[in-house]
Motif scaffolding. Structure first.
Motif, short mmCIF file in Angstrom:
data_model
loop_
_atom_site.label_atom_id
_atom_site.label_comp_id
_atom_site.label_asym_id
_atom_site.label_seq_id
_atom_site.Cartn_x
_atom_site.Cartn_y
_atom_site.Cartn_z
N MET A 174 0.82 -1.08 -0.14
CA MET A 174 -0.12 -0.19 0.04
C MET A 174 0.88 1.12 0.16
O MET A 174 1.89 1.29 0.70
N THR A 175 0.42 2.15 -0.83
CA THR A 175 1.44 3.46 -1.07
C THR A 175 0.67 4.30 -0.31
O THR A 175 -0.42 4.85 -0.29
N THR A 176 1.56 5.03 0.78
CA THR A 176 1.06 6.04 1.69
C THR A 176 1.21 7.53 0.78
O THR A 176 1.91 7.45 0.03
N GLU A 177 0.43 8.39 1.55
CA GLU A 177 0.38 9.77 1.00
C GLU A 177 1.68 10.20 0.91
O GLU A 177 2.35 10.94 -0.16
N LEU A 178 2.51 9.83 1.99
CA LEU A 178 3.82 10.45 2.27
C LEU A 178 4.74 9.98 1.05
O LEU A 178 5.75 10.47 0.36
N GLU A 179 4.48 8.65 0.74
CA GLU A 179 5.58 8.15 -0.38
C GLU A 179 4.97 8.69 -1.72
O GLU A 179 5.86 8.91 -2.52
N THR A 180 3.84 9.04 -1.95
CA THR A 180 3.29 9.53 -3.18
C THR A 180 3.89 10.93 -3.25
O THR A 180 4.37 11.47 -4.23
N LYS B 51 -7.00 4.87 13.86
CA LYS B 51 -6.75 5.19 15.45
C LYS B 51 -5.65 5.35 15.71
O LYS B 51 -5.43 6.45 16.75
N SER B 52 -4.86 4.94 15.27
CA SER B 52 -3.24 5.14 15.70
C SER B 52 -2.70 6.64 15.48
O SER B 52 -1.90 7.00 16.24
N GLY B 53 -3.22 7.39 14.57
CA GLY B 53 -2.74 8.68 14.48
C GLY B 53 -1.58 8.97 13.24
O GLY B 53 -1.04 9.97 13.34
N ILE B 54 -1.12 7.78 13.00
CA ILE B 54 0.38 8.07 12.20
C ILE B 54 -0.05 8.53 11.06
O ILE B 54 0.86 9.21 10.39
N GLU B 55 -1.28 8.46 10.37
CA GLU B 55 -1.42 9.05 9.26
C GLU B 55 -1.53 10.62 9.14
O GLU B 55 -0.90 11.21 8.15
N THR B 56 -1.78 10.96 10.16
CA THR B 56 -1.82 12.42 10.47
C THR B 56 -0.44 13.02 10.21
O THR B 56 0.08 14.06 9.93
N PHE B 57 0.35 12.09 11.05
CA PHE B 57 1.71 12.73 11.18
C PHE B 57 2.38 12.44 9.68
O PHE B 57 3.02 13.53 9.47
N GLU B 58 2.25 11.50 9.10
CA GLU B 58 2.90 11.35 8.00
C GLU B 58 2.49 12.26 6.83
O GLU B 58 3.14 12.79 5.80
N ARG B 59 1.00 12.73 7.03
CA ARG B 59 0.58 13.85 6.12
C ARG B 59 1.22 15.11 6.40
O ARG B 59 1.40 16.01 5.38
N MET B 60 1.54 15.18 7.85
CA MET B 60 2.30 16.49 8.15
C MET B 60 3.64 16.71 7.45
O MET B 60 4.06 17.71 6.92
N ILE B 61 4.20 15.65 7.37
CA ILE B 61 5.50 15.42 6.73
C ILE B 61 5.32 15.75 5.25
O ILE B 61 6.06 16.50 4.74
#
Ligand SMILES: Nc1nc2c(ncn2[C@@H]2O[C@H](COP(=O)(O)OP(=O)(O)OP(=O)(O)O)[C@@H](O)[C@H]2O)c(=O)[nH]1
Ligand SMILES: [Mg+2]
Length: 419
Positions: free
Chosen positions: A1-7, A330-340
């Motif tokens: 799965m490609t994350t937004e950060l990777e894109t 729920k873990s919140g990691i996606e918000t963090f990756e989006r910020m980067i």
């Protein structure tokens, strides 16, 4: 799965690559049209080289056991379906670790023996001397071999106090003993390695991300190069805190001494938010107490509230390994990756764009002016030839043909110059 950060990182890498290709095309144009000189060529060459080696450095700092390594595992290595970098209770990461991708070499873990502290040589210059390092080839297809190689990052050994002293690992003050973990009867435990380099072909790393994982406070002070050069040159620092402990005295010490005034992009991460998921409380209560902790952290660190986020690195890792999307959210990691992705990468792009404009903006202006004046001169000659009239019709015809050709050529030059 490609994350937004990777894109986002892949987009940035593509933009940088296009910029490099354009610069090379400009250099070819200069050479092809007699505008190149040594100074200009060197400047373009330097710029092209710096674009090739451009990196976005993300440093993870914080007191020991706050979850720095776990967060790195969750963002970068969940594809391995296990905890790849050693992360455990107590002190785990024993030496600063740089994780990157160098396509010119095979994947490896390279470890610098702690004994090299006896020489004057810096880590930077030792990086050019592979013989000084112990290299472990990485079998990237074997989870077991990978984990075994990575376990070296946590290796320690027991030595005499004298030896630790010679390595400059003993500090005057009992309370700020450096990397040494005190033991009885003249023996102490010290890290085996001074620094580690991991060359690993992960998509984010391939696109120019470099991660710096660090051990907790006590080890930070021992390597001035880390604090004076590596951390300040990071494009962003992720400062890890535990949601349960908040900002402790030693957390604050790290913040004030190594981060606050050294790096402009800082994100404070209140990790272990899962500890607040109390089954006897409802969601509103849990959210309110997390929010309170976030507000307090922002105030203590004098950081804007949006740069303090709560997450659970451990649950994010588990969620990614198990493919549990609800837990991941729920873990919140996606918000963090989006910020980067949304803040740090565009800021880095801005810096690079400004540097390119500063270096060759003037050069481009003068190329443009010279093409423009040549074009004008030809157009004027063409005009005066056409007024010669019948008298020299033959000659005029020939010249006209030549000038038409010149004009077309300049048109083409203009076109390739614009490209
Ligand atoms: N409950 C919970 N535990 C976590 C979380 N993140 C990390 N941990 C645990 O906390 C411990 C320390 O994590 P590490 O990643 O080793 O911490 P570190 O900051 O890298 O520590 P050092 O390498 O010693 O500097 C490990 O046992 C992790 O499993 C989390 O989000 N929730
Ligand atoms: Mg660690």
């Amino acid at each position: 799965m490609t994350t937004e950060l990777e894109t986002q990182i892949a987009k940035y890498q593509k933009w940088r690559e296009n910029l490099r290709v354009t610069l090379e095309a400009y250099q070819a144009w200069l050479e092809g049209h007699g505008h190149a000189d040594i100074q200009r060529s060197l400047r373009i060459y330097d710029l092209v080289e710096s674009l090739k080696s451009d990196r976005v450095i993300l440093a993870f700092l914080g007191e020991f056991s706050r979850g720095k390594t776990e967060l790195i595992n969750a963002i970068f290595f969940s594809g391995y379906k296990q905890r790849l970098l050693p992360s455990d209770i107590g002190r785990t990461t024993m030496c600063p670790t740089e994780i990157f991708h160098d396509p010119s070499d095979e994947p490896y873990v390279r470890l610098l023996p702690i004994e090299t502290r006896k020489s004057e040589e810096s880590i930077g210059s030792l990086k050019d001397k592979p013989v000084e390092w112990v290299t472990i080839k990485l079998e990237v297809d074997s989870q077991e071999e990978m984990a075994k190689a990575m376990a070296s990052l946590a290796e320690v050994k027991v030595v005499d106090v004298d030896e630790a002293d010679k390595l400059n690992l003993l500090n005057d003050s009992e309370f700020v003993t450096t990397t040494v973990i005190k033991q009885s009867s003249g023996k102490v435990e010290i890290p085996c390695w001074r620094h580690a380099l991991i060359n690993f072909p992960h998509p984010l790393l391939k696109n120019g991300i470099v991660i710096l994982d660090t051990p907790g406070l006590n080890a930070l002070g021992t390597e001035p190069e880390l604090t004076l050069s590596m951390i300040p040159s990071a494009h962003a620092v992720m400062f890890l805190l535990g949601l349960d402990s908040g900002v402790t005295k030693s957390d604050l010490e790290i913040w004030q001494q190594y981060i606050r005034d050294s790096v402009s992009r800082r994100i404070a991460v209140l990790n272990k938010v899962d500890l607040a998921w109390d089954e006897l409380k409802d969601d509103a209560e849990i959210n309110a107490s997390v929010e309170r902790q976030l507000d307090e952290t922002a105030t203590t660190l004098e950081l804007s509230r949006e740069h303090v986020i709560a997450l659970s690195a451990q649950k994010a890792l588990v969620a990614r390994i198990r493919g549990d999307t609800a837990l991941l959210a729920k873990s919140g990691i996606e918000t963090f990756e989006r910020m980067i992705a949304d803040e740090i990468i565009p800021a880095k792009q801005q810096i690079l764009r400004a540097a390119v404009a500063r270096e060759i903006g003037g050069m481009l202006e003068s190329s443009m002016a010279s093409v423009r004046s040549q074009f004008e001169a030809t157009t004027n000659e063409l005009k005066s030839m056409s007024t010669l009239g019948d008298k020299n019709r033959d000659l005029a015809k020939k010249l006209l043909a030549k000038f038409e050709e010149d004009k077309a050529r300049y048109g083409r030059h203009m076109e390739s110059f614009n490209t």
